[in-house]
Design an enzyme around this catalytic site. Sequence first.
Site, mmCIF file in Angstrom:
data_model
loop_
_atom_site.group_PDB
_atom_site.id
_atom_site.type_symbol
_atom_site.label_atom_id
_atom_site.label_comp_id
_atom_site.label_asym_id
_atom_site.label_seq_id
_atom_site.Cartn_x
_atom_site.Cartn_y
_atom_site.Cartn_z
ATOM 1 N N SER A 168 0.840 -1.210 0.000
ATOM 2 C CA SER A 168 0.000 0.000 0.000
ATOM 3 C C SER A 168 0.869 1.251 0.000
ATOM 4 C CB SER A 168 -0.928 -0.009 1.214
ATOM 5 O OG SER A 168 -0.175 0.139 2.398
ATOM 6 N N ARG A 218 0.614 3.581 -3.217
ATOM 7 C CA ARG A 218 -0.035 4.877 -3.014
ATOM 8 C C ARG A 218 0.769 5.997 -3.657
ATOM 9 N NH1 ARG A 218 0.206 4.991 1.985
ATOM 10 N NH2 ARG A 218 -1.800 4.024 2.433
ATOM 11 N N ASN A 242 -0.344 7.984 -7.111
ATOM 12 C CA ASN A 242 -0.561 9.431 -7.108
ATOM 13 C C ASN A 242 0.323 10.124 -8.128
ATOM 14 O OD1 ASN A 242 -2.384 10.821 -4.981
ATOM 15 N ND2 ASN A 242 -1.640 8.962 -3.996
#
Lengths: 156, 275
Positions: B196, B200, B204
């Site tokens: 994660s 992440r 992004n």
Amino acid sequence: MDINATFIGQIVVFVILLWFITKFVVPPLSAANAARQKKIAEGLAAADRGQKDLDEAQARANDVIREARERANQIIDQASRRSGEIVESAKTTASQEGERLVATAKQQIELETTRAREELRRDVARLTVATASKLLGREIDPAKHADILNQLATEI
Amino acid sequence: MASEHGQSPTEYIVHHMTHNSVGTGFWTWHVDTLLMSALLAFLVGFVLWRAARGATEGVPSKFVSFVELILDFVDTQVGEIYHGDRRFLTGLALTLFTWIVAMNTMDLLPLDLPNNISTALGYHHAFWRVLPTADLNGTIAMAIVVLVLVVSAAIRAKGIGGYAHEWIAAPFGAHPLLWIPNLVLNLVELLAKPVSLGMRLFGNMFAGELLFMLIALLGMAASSATGVLSGGAFFIGQVAMGAVWAIFHILIVLLQAYIFMVLPIVYISMAEEHH
């Protein structure tokens, strides 16, 4: 977005940067920071201490000044008392001296008076003898008529 | 811009999405990611080192003050999460934050700048992605290092035996029948963290980069538009949207770096807690 050997290289780069920063960047900066904090804390404590010292010194100075003032007043009191005493004793001494001088002068005067009277008496006796011998035309022998002369002298 | 090279929009996107790489299969190396991240790591390290050399317990210079400000911010964040000797964790957080900010900031460079530079240097149509954090290898690499640190922190805090016991005995219980479910759940929990974390940041930055490319396509449409009016509209659209997205992206650059800085500290402090 395929995973390949690149991530091995990335791990190496990251670990090297991590090692470098934890070893050469954070310790000196943290140490400087901590030292500065300590210095500032010490400075503030010293300022507090200085203020307290100053207050104490002020209080002590006030005590000293008050004591000195009391002492000065005491000394002034003592001095004025002492001067009064001195003046009093000087007055006493002076009047005693004056009386003594007056007494001495009186004695002197009496002495002088007595002596002048004696002299006068002798002069009167001598004049009387001289006058009487002239009147009688002859020499009165003072030795012969000593009793008369003495009587005369005491009468004068 | 890109139409000068006679590219279609798809070709333009694909060109900007392709890494400059050597090797094949697993042993492919993304030269652009490696070089850019190493360059930025060197830059970050050098700047911080200069500040560390100028560190003084007296009045610091403006530059040193700025770096101290960052360090203080990072240290405060770490201190709020982790209660213990945090000297190493502050270093870890500072490294992650500064390096990721530096790498993310590359997204704000003009999209075609590397291409123009390589063209000027004589390498026509060379591939060069400037954003190492939009490469899953870059973010997963950091996440893997974090995973290793989390596991080693747990072992340091509980010992090998204690940590192994936790693997089979928590969270359900120490009954032998529960060993397998415990093990499976712990494995998922452990692997979810780096995945994660890495995904992440990657997601992004990749999305941000892609959006810049799509906005750039407006400019491409403007230069190939037939009418002056539509061409002008496309141009204004590119400038306006590019500006808005770039400004918003400054927030994402810092926010994602902050998240990637804080989460490893959270993971490590969690790993040292006893169940």
